[in-house]
Design an enzyme around this catalytic site. Sequence first.
Site, short mmCIF file in Angstrom:
data_model
loop_
_atom_site.label_atom_id
_atom_site.label_comp_id
_atom_site.label_asym_id
_atom_site.label_seq_id
_atom_site.Cartn_x
_atom_site.Cartn_y
_atom_site.Cartn_z
CD GLU A 1 -3.16 4.25 -5.22
OE1 GLU A 1 -4.28 3.68 -5.33
OE2 GLU A 1 -2.10 3.62 -5.05
CG HIS B 1 -3.60 0.31 -6.63
ND1 HIS B 1 -3.91 1.00 -5.48
CD2 HIS B 1 -3.72 -1.01 -6.29
CE1 HIS B 1 -4.23 0.15 -4.51
NE2 HIS B 1 -4.12 -1.07 -4.99
NE ARG C 1 -4.32 -1.21 -0.03
CZ ARG C 1 -4.50 -2.23 -0.85
NH1 ARG C 1 -3.50 -2.60 -1.64
NH2 ARG C 1 -5.64 -2.86 -0.90
#
Length: 333
Positions: free
Chosen positions: A265, A284, A236
């Site tokens: 993000e 991601h 993460r």
Amino acid sequence: MRPKVAVLFKMKSKPLEELKKYADVEFILEPSVEELRERIGEFDGVIISPLNPFPREVIEMAGRLKVISCHSAGYDHVDVKAATERGIYVTKVSGVLSEAVAEFAVGLTIALLRKIAYTDKLVRSGKWESHAMIWSSFQDVETVYGKKVGILGMGAIGEAIARRMKALGTEILYWSRSRKEAVEQEVGAVYKPLEDVLRESDIVILALPATPETYHIINGERIKLLEGKYLVNIGRGTLVDEKAVVKAIEEGRLKGYATDVFEKEPVREHELFKYERETVLTPHHAGLSREAMEDMGFQAVRNLLSVLRGEVPKDLVNREVVKIRPPEKVKML
């Protein structure tokens, strides 16, 4: 009356077909928080991706919502505390992404050490002769073979990474909340304290979840232990203090950084963009493969339907919710 379910992203068709057998489905693709606040009161269930924030202000408008099914192993984009207070079940998926993410982590690592993304861009810009420059700087192009790879987090993904890295001829060091004797026996992984893993590894791969304990686990102090090394993050974004990483790259202390995740993000601009040779950046999508997405979709659908059937799914995140709103109170199927 059939349950009404919102899906907030483009879901694979086969799991969607299964969901439509039991519920009326409406897509609200990538909604803003404001749009979701206005619409969420219409639904009994929702399936969300990691790119769909689900904060308290949305949950407080979800008058009939019974279940939030995360189409992901992570659930830090959901205010779980707020959901629990309102008796809303939160579920996640497990297991299905381990192989896909581990494969991606190895790919990021190889791309970083061999400058694959950087040289691809040179070729596309017509600079074929740049290979002479790359060759003259061969000390900056390295193999994974023969390296010491440190893995932080030895869950299912960490174990899958370790198996692949062992096959590439590396030595595996790791740190995790608990010893993993099975992986130690299988690949010869050596457990060490966190700082020792950082200090002794040539490459460090982050495979940890986002928790208060792991926030900025790679900070300004610990990044000093990574001088002359490579860092890869498929966990993460909050695991890393990105300002510290940028500074370390700028000063030449960190050889390279590859990441699939960021602190905030989506990313439109970032200081890391300047360092094309030293970084590999992806949006991601480590778990995005046809096989993994389909498997994850079926699990997310099963979790949602399980709650609506008055059952407690094994991947329920907020188990205390059953005391606030027992399963029979949410049963619709």
